[in-house]
Design a protein around this motif. Structure first.
Motif, PDB file in Angstrom:
ATOM      1  N   THR A  51       0.826  -0.896   0.314  1.00  0.00           N
ATOM      2  CA  THR A  51       0.491  -0.308   0.155  1.00  0.00           C
ATOM      3  C   THR A  51       0.676   1.209  -0.251  1.00  0.00           C
ATOM      4  OG1 THR A  51      -1.540  -0.787   0.877  1.00  0.00           O
ATOM      5  CG2 THR A  51      -1.390   1.234   0.729  1.00  0.00           C
ATOM      6  N   HIS A  82       2.156   1.972  -3.575  1.00  0.00           N
ATOM      7  CA  HIS A  82       1.180   2.439  -4.083  1.00  0.00           C
ATOM      8  C   HIS A  82       0.804   4.358  -4.213  1.00  0.00           C
ATOM      9  CE1 HIS A  82      -0.628  -0.932  -7.090  1.00  0.00           C
ATOM     10  NE2 HIS A  82      -1.229  -1.501  -5.423  1.00  0.00           N
ATOM     11  N   ASP A  83       1.360   4.861  -2.800  1.00  0.00           N
ATOM     12  CA  ASP A  83       1.279   6.043  -2.294  1.00  0.00           C
ATOM     13  C   ASP A  83       2.864   6.730  -2.993  1.00  0.00           C
ATOM     14  OD1 ASP A  83      -0.887   5.426  -1.202  1.00  0.00           O
ATOM     15  OD2 ASP A  83       0.133   5.212   0.469  1.00  0.00           O
TER      16      ASP A  83
END
Length: 247
Positions: free
Chosen positions: A21, A24-25
């Motif tokens: 996650t 992705h950021d």
């Protein structure tokens, strides 16, 4: 140099889902073009760029990150840092194993480089957030990934045969990469090649990390190469890291 985006500092204590996650950021925050919010810090054409090479070496459960800073072919600074490796190597999550030592080494630097060449992938990564992208976005500095093997993506033409020196082949996003299919995420760059039918040199896999385009990343690597396959800053960083761990 200290992190500009501390929220992206790699934390090996995160779960695998949390790491992905965060990547992705990071990819969403990355700039895979030559445009920067502050171009005033870029060297003018009359100035030779200050280029940092980053490489790591390992000893038992520690990683030693070595930085070699060069300008006009001369070494102007060398620093290093050693940190524990708290997780094993996991494909696609290299920055959570090695990133801490790299960022610690950057804190020792007195010279601010114009661009950083990292031994690892940049945008050629499942989530477009390889080691070079992770470091580049965290420090907010132009970075280029220089990998020795292809993690993902599809070469625009076959690489099964040796490439002539000076060749570059685009690597496009495929179903394994979050970028739209067909996006050029880097290049196979043949910096050196033997003049022989019996042996050959494999290409480097070069990709933008942050604040550079795929084409510019390949240009930078070619400009920093001498008689060796690796660009000189990362070649010397590799040698320095090995020297440190042997001690």
């Amino acid at each position: 140099m200290w992190p500009v985006r501390p929220e992206f500092v790699p934390d090996p204590a995160l779960s695998r889902d949390e790491m992905e996650t965060l990547q992705h950021d990071i990819a969403a925050a990355a700039n895979f073009s030559d445009d920067s919010e502050d171009d005033s810090q870029r060297p003018t054409p009359e100035e030779a760029p200050i280029v940092a090479g980053v490489d790591q070496a390992f000893d038992d459960e520690t990683a030693t990150s070595a930085l070699v800073i060069m300008q006009s072919g001369e070494v102007i600074e060398r620093v290093h840092a050693t940190e524990p490796t708290e997780i094993p190597y996991i494909p696609g999550l290299l920055s959570f194993r090695e990133g801490g030592a790299i960022l610690s080494a950057f804190k020792e630097l007195e010279t601010e480089p114009d661009v950083v060449l990292v031994d690892g992938s940049g945008r050629i990564h499942f989530r477009e957030a390889g080691l070079a992208t992770h470091i580049g976005v965290t420090l907010d500095i132009p970075t280029v990934g220089v990998a020795k093997s292809l993690l993902c993506g599809q070469p625009r033409r076959s690489l099964s045969e040796p490439l002539p020196e000076g060749t570059r082949v685009a690597i496009e996003a495929d179903g394994d990469v979050t970028a739209p299919e067909g996006t050029v995420i880097g290049h196979a760059v043949q910096t050196r090649q033997y003049n022989s039918d019996s042996r050959y040199i494999n290409p480097l896999y070069v990709s933008p990390g942050h604040q550079v385009s795929a084409e510019t990343a390949a240009d930078i690597v070619e400009s920093q190469s001498s008689e060796y396959k690796l660009p000189e800053p990362t070649r010397l960083a590799d040698s320095y890291a090995g020297e440190l761990t042997r001690r």
